[in-house]
Structures are given as structure tokens and as C-alpha cells.
Motif scaffolding. Structure first.
Motif, mmCIF file in Angstrom:
data_model
loop_
_atom_site.group_PDB
_atom_site.id
_atom_site.type_symbol
_atom_site.label_atom_id
_atom_site.label_comp_id
_atom_site.label_asym_id
_atom_site.label_seq_id
_atom_site.Cartn_x
_atom_site.Cartn_y
_atom_site.Cartn_z
ATOM 1 N N TYR A 21 -6.279 11.244 8.165
ATOM 2 C CA TYR A 21 -6.666 12.661 8.238
ATOM 3 C C TYR A 21 -8.174 12.811 8.006
ATOM 4 C CZ TYR A 21 -7.009 17.605 7.154
ATOM 5 O OH TYR A 21 -7.385 18.913 7.152
ATOM 6 N N GLU A 22 -8.689 12.100 7.013
ATOM 7 C CA GLU A 22 -10.125 12.166 6.730
ATOM 8 C C GLU A 22 -10.950 11.653 7.901
ATOM 9 O OE1 GLU A 22 -10.412 10.005 3.060
ATOM 10 O OE2 GLU A 22 -9.886 11.758 1.841
ATOM 11 N N VAL A 49 -3.608 10.099 4.402
ATOM 12 C CA VAL A 49 -4.817 10.807 3.956
ATOM 13 C C VAL A 49 -6.056 10.187 4.590
ATOM 14 C CG1 VAL A 49 -6.255 11.298 1.931
ATOM 15 C CG2 VAL A 49 -3.772 11.626 1.813
ATOM 16 N N GLU A 50 -6.087 8.853 4.621
ATOM 17 C CA GLU A 50 -7.228 8.158 5.227
ATOM 18 C C GLU A 50 -7.375 8.523 6.706
ATOM 19 O OE1 GLU A 50 -8.227 3.599 6.466
ATOM 20 O OE2 GLU A 50 -7.266 3.883 4.510
ATOM 21 N N LEU A 59 1.278 7.215 1.926
ATOM 22 C CA LEU A 59 0.587 8.506 1.848
ATOM 23 C C LEU A 59 -0.930 8.324 1.818
ATOM 24 C CD1 LEU A 59 2.845 10.511 -0.606
ATOM 25 C CD2 LEU A 59 2.649 10.759 1.868
ATOM 26 N N ASP A 60 -1.375 7.250 1.173
ATOM 27 C CA ASP A 60 -2.818 6.963 1.176
ATOM 28 C C ASP A 60 -3.309 6.720 2.590
ATOM 29 O OD1 ASP A 60 -2.898 7.209 -1.564
ATOM 30 O OD2 ASP A 60 -2.820 5.038 -1.947
ATOM 31 N N LYS A 61 -2.518 6.055 3.389
ATOM 32 C CA LYS A 61 -2.895 5.788 4.783
ATOM 33 C C LYS A 61 -2.944 7.086 5.589
ATOM 34 C CE LYS A 61 -3.471 1.394 4.636
ATOM 35 N NZ LYS A 61 -4.782 0.827 4.874
ATOM 36 N N PHE A 66 0.849 -1.178 0.000
ATOM 37 C CA PHE A 66 0.000 0.000 0.000
ATOM 38 C C PHE A 66 0.888 1.233 0.000
ATOM 39 C CE2 PHE A 66 0.766 -1.242 4.371
ATOM 40 C CZ PHE A 66 1.197 -0.055 4.949
ATOM 41 N N ASN A 67 0.305 2.326 -0.393
ATOM 42 C CA ASN A 67 1.039 3.585 -0.404
ATOM 43 C C ASN A 67 0.891 4.242 0.969
ATOM 44 O OD1 ASN A 67 2.107 6.114 -0.804
ATOM 45 N ND2 ASN A 67 1.019 6.480 -2.730
#
Length: 129
Positions: free
Chosen positions: A109-110, A106-107, A102-104, A99-100
Motif C-alpha cells: 500500500y505504501e 501495508v508495504e 499484514l506487514d506485506k 513474515f507477517n
């Protein structure tokens, strides 16, 4: 000079036992003999077929595997099957995330923003009553 496949069978037994992490006493117990008998067996160049079959079974290998054992072959198998993309992890497992990161981030943070929105909505509901 002897060929590796016809070499000292006692040394092969000793080396396989060591690679298995087994002491002479443990092999002796599995065979129902004394530790001295195992020691003598490991110093013998040849062993009768019946005893060899029992030893192979106690070590968890086949008789042919015992007769044809080659330490070079063992190390070749290990070196050809161990794969590490990172030279610093010679004897460790090198996990590559699928997995990336950065995606984690962002997730997370959301999720944090949503939790704050829920708090605000709850507080507004309490103040509105």
C-alpha cells in the motif's frame, strides 16, 4: 524362528533394490550378470561375501547395512524424522512464512501511495512548464 538380522539375505537385497527404484535388469547390468542371476540371488538365503560386497556397492549401501537391513527400522527412521505440523500435509512440505502477511499488505500500500505521489509530482512539473 530366525532373527531379523540373520534372515533371508536375498529378500533384503530385493527390498533395498525396490526402495532405490532399481529394476533387476539395472542391478544385473551394474554387477555384470544376467537378470536371471539377480533373480536367483534374490531367492537365495545366503550369498558369498565377495558377491555380497559387489551387490552392496551396486546398491549404494555397506555390506553391514545390507546384512542388518530391517524394513521396520527404515519406517521408524522415516516416521521419527518427518515432521509436519499440519495433519493435512502428510507427505508434503509445510511451509510456515516467517513474515507477517499484514506487514506485506501495508508495504505494498505504501509503495502504491508513493507511486501515485510521484505521478502527481511529474504531472505538476509538466503543467508548470
Amino acid at each position: 524362528m530366525e532373527t531379523p538380522s540373520k534372515s533371508h539375505i536375498g529378500r533384503k537385497i530385493s527390498r533395498i533394490r525396490e526402495l532405490r527404484g532399481m529394476k533387476q535388469e539395472a542391478l544385473a547390468q551394474a554387477l555384470g550378470v544376467s537378470q536371471q542371476t539377480v533373480s536367483n540371488m534374490e531367492n537365495s538365503e545366503d550369498i558369498d561375501d565377495v558377491r555380497l560386497k559387489d551387490v552392496a556397492q551396486a546398491l549404494g549401501v555397506s555390506v553391514e547395512g545390507l546384512r542388518n537391513f530391517s524394513e521396520e527400522a527404515v519406517f521408524n527412521i522415516i516416521s521419527n524424522t518427518f515432521n509436519s505440523n499440519d495433519n493435512s500435509t502428510l507427505n508434503a512440505v509445510n511451509l510456515q512464512p516467517n513474515f507477517n502477511p499484514l506487514d506485506k499488505v501495508v508495504e505494498l500500500y505504501e509503495r502504491l501511495v508513493q507511486a501515485e505521489k510521484d505521478k502527481v509530482a511529474y504531472l505538476e512539473k509538466l503543467l508548470g512548464k
